[in-house]
Enzyme design. Structure first.
Site, mmCIF file in Angstrom:
data_model
loop_
_atom_site.group_PDB
_atom_site.id
_atom_site.type_symbol
_atom_site.label_atom_id
_atom_site.label_comp_id
_atom_site.label_asym_id
_atom_site.label_seq_id
_atom_site.Cartn_x
_atom_site.Cartn_y
_atom_site.Cartn_z
ATOM 1 N N GLU A 18 -15.695 -48.117 67.516
ATOM 2 C CA GLU A 18 -14.765 -48.675 66.497
ATOM 3 C C GLU A 18 -13.463 -47.665 66.535
ATOM 4 O O GLU A 18 -13.482 -46.681 66.528
ATOM 5 C CB GLU A 18 -15.321 -48.921 65.190
ATOM 6 C CG GLU A 18 -14.636 -49.485 64.035
ATOM 7 C CD GLU A 18 -13.258 -48.883 63.448
ATOM 8 O OE1 GLU A 18 -12.224 -49.731 63.518
ATOM 9 O OE2 GLU A 18 -13.470 -47.719 63.324
ATOM 10 N N MET A 19 -12.389 -48.303 66.250
ATOM 11 C CA MET A 19 -10.984 -47.598 66.686
ATOM 12 C C MET A 19 -10.139 -47.400 65.421
ATOM 13 O O MET A 19 -9.453 -46.714 65.322
ATOM 14 C CB MET A 19 -10.353 -47.885 67.807
ATOM 15 C CG MET A 19 -11.202 -47.768 69.061
ATOM 16 S SD MET A 19 -10.368 -48.182 70.520
ATOM 17 C CE MET A 19 -9.840 -49.868 70.468
ATOM 18 N N ASP A 43 -16.664 -57.345 72.806
ATOM 19 C CA ASP A 43 -16.753 -57.023 74.291
ATOM 20 C C ASP A 43 -17.935 -55.971 74.001
ATOM 21 O O ASP A 43 -18.283 -55.101 73.300
ATOM 22 C CB ASP A 43 -15.529 -56.169 74.928
ATOM 23 C CG ASP A 43 -14.124 -57.019 74.645
ATOM 24 O OD1 ASP A 43 -14.358 -58.231 75.176
ATOM 25 O OD2 ASP A 43 -13.305 -56.689 74.060
#
Length: 71
Positions: A18-19, A43
């Site tokens: 998670e960015m 993805d």
């Protein structure tokens, strides 16, 4: 994320990346506000699978509408 770094975290049990939420939470903390992240999976860095663009768009729209209804 490099393959070496992914392998390191995968061996520790991580199943996703998670960015953005960390920045959201830091900014909320600094501002003295609450924050909530709603995350979806599109993805797989393990298998290389990914949602087709149209499916991603429609699925994310549903997720956003649900989040706005809850808020």
């Amino acid at each position: 994320m490099t393959a070496k770094l992914f392998t390191y975290y995968a061996n520790k049990g991580a199943i996703g990346i998670e960015m953005e939420a960390a920045t959201l939470y830091c900014n909320a903390y600094i501002a003295g506000e609450n924050a909530l992240a709603v995350c979806t999976v599109s993805d797989s860095i393990v298998t290389g699978e990914s949602l087709p663009s149209a499916e991603r768009k429609s699925g994310f729209r549903t997720m956003m509408e649900l989040a706005l209804d809850i808020a």
